[in-house]
Design a protein around this motif. Sequence first.
Motif, PDB file in Angstrom:
ATOM      1  N   ALA A 197       0.830  -1.205   0.000  1.00 47.72           N
ATOM      2  CA  ALA A 197       0.000   0.000   0.000  1.00 47.72           C
ATOM      3  C   ALA A 197       0.862   1.251   0.000  1.00 47.72           C
ATOM      4  CB  ALA A 197      -0.937   0.003   1.203  1.00 47.72           C
ATOM      5  N   TRP A 198       1.888   1.265   0.827  1.00 46.85           N
ATOM      6  CA  TRP A 198       2.664   2.502   0.983  1.00 46.85           C
ATOM      7  C   TRP A 198       3.379   2.897  -0.305  1.00 46.85           C
ATOM      8  CZ3 TRP A 198      -0.404   2.797   4.530  1.00 46.85           C
ATOM      9  CH2 TRP A 198      -0.317   3.676   5.590  1.00 46.85           C
ATOM     10  N   GLU A 199       3.882   1.877  -1.059  1.00 48.73           N
ATOM     11  CA  GLU A 199       4.595   2.212  -2.293  1.00 48.73           C
ATOM     12  C   GLU A 199       3.660   2.840  -3.326  1.00 48.73           C
ATOM     13  OE1 GLU A 199       8.150  -1.131  -2.253  1.00 48.73           O
ATOM     14  OE2 GLU A 199       6.518  -1.314  -3.703  1.00 48.73           O
ATOM     15  N   ARG A 200       2.354   2.513  -3.223  1.00 49.86           N
ATOM     16  CA  ARG A 200       1.421   3.002  -4.240  1.00 49.86           C
ATOM     17  C   ARG A 200       0.603   4.196  -3.773  1.00 49.86           C
ATOM     18  NH1 ARG A 200       2.107  -2.406  -4.415  1.00 49.86           N
ATOM     19  NH2 ARG A 200       2.745  -3.206  -6.438  1.00 49.86           N
ATOM     20  N   LEU A 201       0.554   4.368  -2.470  1.00 47.54           N
ATOM     21  CA  LEU A 201      -0.243   5.479  -1.942  1.00 47.54           C
ATOM     22  C   LEU A 201       0.630   6.631  -1.467  1.00 47.54           C
ATOM     23  CD1 LEU A 201      -2.917   3.403   0.015  1.00 47.54           C
ATOM     24  CD2 LEU A 201      -3.063   4.322  -2.291  1.00 47.54           C
ATOM     25  N   MET A 202       1.884   6.336  -1.144  1.00 47.98           N
ATOM     26  CA  MET A 202       2.815   7.395  -0.753  1.00 47.98           C
ATOM     27  C   MET A 202       4.125   7.168  -1.487  1.00 47.98           C
ATOM     28  SD  MET A 202       2.021   7.715   3.284  1.00 47.98           S
ATOM     29  CE  MET A 202       0.331   7.542   3.867  1.00 47.98           C
ATOM     30  N   PRO A 203       4.088   7.169  -2.824  1.00 47.95           N
ATOM     31  CA  PRO A 203       5.302   6.868  -3.574  1.00 47.95           C
ATOM     32  C   PRO A 203       6.398   7.881  -3.287  1.00 47.95           C
ATOM     33  CG  PRO A 203       3.613   7.794  -5.008  1.00 47.95           C
ATOM     34  CD  PRO A 203       2.966   7.552  -3.674  1.00 47.95           C
ATOM     35  N   GLN A 204       7.632   7.390  -3.250  1.00 45.25           N
ATOM     36  CA  GLN A 204       8.769   8.293  -3.052  1.00 45.25           C
ATOM     37  C   GLN A 204       9.063   8.929  -4.395  1.00 45.25           C
ATOM     38  OE1 GLN A 204      10.093   8.870   0.083  1.00 45.25           O
ATOM     39  NE2 GLN A 204       8.272   7.669   0.596  1.00 45.25           N
ATOM     40  N   THR A 205       8.625  10.137  -4.597  1.00 47.27           N
ATOM     41  CA  THR A 205       8.649  10.724  -5.928  1.00 47.27           C
ATOM     42  C   THR A 205       9.970  11.388  -6.257  1.00 47.27           C
ATOM     43  OG1 THR A 205       7.841  12.811  -5.092  1.00 47.27           O
ATOM     44  CG2 THR A 205       6.191  11.213  -5.787  1.00 47.27           C
ATOM     45  N   GLY A 206      10.749  11.679  -5.260  1.00 46.43           N
ATOM     46  CA  GLY A 206      11.982  12.418  -5.529  1.00 46.43           C
ATOM     47  C   GLY A 206      11.674  13.891  -5.822  1.00 46.43           C
ATOM     48  N   ALA A 278       5.993  12.225 -11.380  1.00 44.88           N
ATOM     49  CA  ALA A 278       6.969  11.499 -10.564  1.00 44.88           C
ATOM     50  C   ALA A 278       6.289  10.368  -9.792  1.00 44.88           C
ATOM     51  CB  ALA A 278       7.655  12.471  -9.601  1.00 44.88           C
ATOM     52  N   ALA A 279       5.079  10.639  -9.290  1.00 47.42           N
ATOM     53  CA  ALA A 279       4.358   9.598  -8.552  1.00 47.42           C
ATOM     54  C   ALA A 279       4.043   8.432  -9.468  1.00 47.42           C
ATOM     55  CB  ALA A 279       3.071  10.171  -7.961  1.00 47.42           C
ATOM     56  N   ARG A 280       3.602   8.747 -10.693  1.00 46.03           N
ATOM     57  CA  ARG A 280       3.236   7.683 -11.632  1.00 46.03           C
ATOM     58  C   ARG A 280       4.450   6.815 -11.966  1.00 46.03           C
ATOM     59  NH1 ARG A 280      -1.063   8.095 -16.240  1.00 46.03           N
ATOM     60  NH2 ARG A 280      -0.737   6.134 -17.285  1.00 46.03           N
ATOM     61  N   SER A 281       5.603   7.462 -12.196  1.00 40.58           N
ATOM     62  CA  SER A 281       6.809   6.694 -12.514  1.00 40.58           C
ATOM     63  C   SER A 281       7.195   5.797 -11.346  1.00 40.58           C
ATOM     64  CB  SER A 281       7.992   7.623 -12.799  1.00 40.58           C
ATOM     65  OG  SER A 281       7.653   8.489 -13.826  1.00 40.58           O
ATOM     66  N   ALA A 282       7.128   6.332 -10.133  1.00 38.93           N
ATOM     67  CA  ALA A 282       7.523   5.533  -8.960  1.00 38.93           C
ATOM     68  C   ALA A 282       6.590   4.344  -8.788  1.00 38.93           C
ATOM     69  CB  ALA A 282       7.515   6.411  -7.710  1.00 38.93           C
ATOM     70  N   ILE A 283       5.284   4.554  -9.006  1.00 36.43           N
ATOM     71  CA  ILE A 283       4.318   3.459  -8.851  1.00 36.43           C
ATOM     72  C   ILE A 283       4.551   2.411  -9.932  1.00 36.43           C
ATOM     73  CG2 ILE A 283       1.870   2.856  -9.054  1.00 36.43           C
ATOM     74  CD1 ILE A 283       1.301   5.692  -7.774  1.00 36.43           C
ATOM     75  N   GLN A 284       4.783   2.873 -11.168  1.00 34.91           N
ATOM     76  CA  GLN A 284       4.958   1.905 -12.249  1.00 34.91           C
ATOM     77  C   GLN A 284       6.238   1.103 -12.070  1.00 34.91           C
ATOM     78  OE1 GLN A 284       3.977   4.381 -15.647  1.00 34.91           O
ATOM     79  NE2 GLN A 284       1.936   3.459 -15.720  1.00 34.91           N
ATOM     80  N   ALA A 285       7.269   1.738 -11.526  1.00 37.00           N
ATOM     81  CA  ALA A 285       8.505   0.990 -11.252  1.00 37.00           C
ATOM     82  C   ALA A 285       8.224  -0.088 -10.212  1.00 37.00           C
ATOM     83  CB  ALA A 285       9.592   1.937 -10.766  1.00 37.00           C
ATOM     84  N   SER A 286       7.421   0.262  -9.220  1.00 39.26           N
ATOM     85  CA  SER A 286       7.091  -0.710  -8.183  1.00 39.26           C
ATOM     86  C   SER A 286       6.235  -1.838  -8.759  1.00 39.26           C
ATOM     87  CB  SER A 286       6.386   0.030  -7.053  1.00 39.26           C
ATOM     88  OG  SER A 286       5.635  -0.817  -6.296  1.00 39.26           O
ATOM     89  N   ASN A 287       5.251  -1.500  -9.618  1.00 43.26           N
ATOM     90  CA  ASN A 287       4.433  -2.534 -10.272  1.00 43.26           C
ATOM     91  C   ASN A 287       5.301  -3.456 -11.108  1.00 43.26           C
ATOM     92  OD1 ASN A 287       2.129  -1.448  -9.214  1.00 43.26           O
ATOM     93  ND2 ASN A 287       1.433  -0.466 -11.077  1.00 43.26           N
ATOM     94  N   ALA A 288       6.256  -2.856 -11.851  1.00 47.00           N
ATOM     95  CA  ALA A 288       7.100  -3.664 -12.733  1.00 47.00           C
ATOM     96  C   ALA A 288       7.949  -4.620 -11.913  1.00 47.00           C
ATOM     97  CB  ALA A 288       7.988  -2.750 -13.575  1.00 47.00           C
TER      98      ALA A 288
END
Length: 297
Positions: A197-206, A278-288
């Motif tokens: 949950a945390w990786e997708r709801l509070m992504p570390q966007t940089g 940035a949030a979208r990229s972080a979430i997609q990296a986590s999904n991948a």
Amino acid sequence: MFAKDLLKGHKILVTGGGTGLGRTMTERFMELGAHCIIWGRRGGVLEETAAELREKTGGSCDVDAVDIRNPMAIDEAMERAFTGGPLTGLVNNAAGNFISRTEDLSPNAFNAIASIVFHGTFNTTNAAGKRWIAGGHKGNILSIVTTWVWTGSPFTVPSAMSKAGVAAMTQSLAVEWGPKGIRANAIAPGPFPTKGAWERLMPQTGAGSSGLESLTAASIPMRRVGEHAELGNLAAFLMSEHTEYLTGEVIAIDGGQWLATAGNFHALSAWGDPEWQAARSAIQASNASDRTARTSG
Ligand code: HXC
């Protein structure tokens, strides 16, 4: 309060039981004497969790790699779960979610969430319910929702809609299946940190902190996030015979947060394009990385 053999003789299926809150509840059920079956998409993760929990609790746990987006797979796995005796309880815990501006969502993005939370939860529940009814068995359904079922939730609309549907299912089935000895309740946990949950709801966007972490603690009247053991205890209480008259309820366990804030993500209204990208990229990296783990699991 929780006698050592509280759940002795129980056979409980937990979807998404390999990680996060599902794992927490499974561990507590096993400690209290239940036999558990955990479902999840990654067979390797399930095996690892089951081995660790057997070792830790001395209890028993079977695993089945099932993707609840697939109704056929659910039905086949439910047949296996009922082999040797009916389930006594089902915990609908498997879910998916990510933050996004709603106008950025494609139909496929909506389905990525709804196919798990809305369709998957219904199909799993019905697969168990049909078998309980056909066999004349009692049953107990516990679904994990969120407090967004009452408030809605900006930036997580597919999840809020799907979870609200699960809450409606809970109330509907409590009435429809109550006369058949089947009860249905839901828990709406507030912030209980988990990796998924945390990786997708509070992504570390940089792109600078979202401020959500501090907002979370400050916004909770109890001034802290939830401890997993607290959720495990509430779930065990609801699965036990001591709550047989309790049905059709959605119970929040959130330190009072939803009453104070009416939803978690209102602060994201301050984000602009760079933060959302940035949030979208972080979430997609986590999904991948999860997908890679699934393929290799
Ligand atoms: C916009 C996005 C996006 C994003 C994905 N998509 N991420 N759109 N913003 N950040 C879009 C993609 O472009 C694609 O649409 C579609 O969504 C599917 O993307 P995939 O990468 O193929 O996703 P998928 O592999 O299906 O994985 C999504 C998922 C996954 C199933 C939700 O993240 C997952 O398995 N999650 C499980 C763990 C999890 O989410 N846990 C959190 C639960 S928390 P297009 O059109 O491009 O094809 C929870 C409540 C928490 O439920 C409450 C806390 C208080």
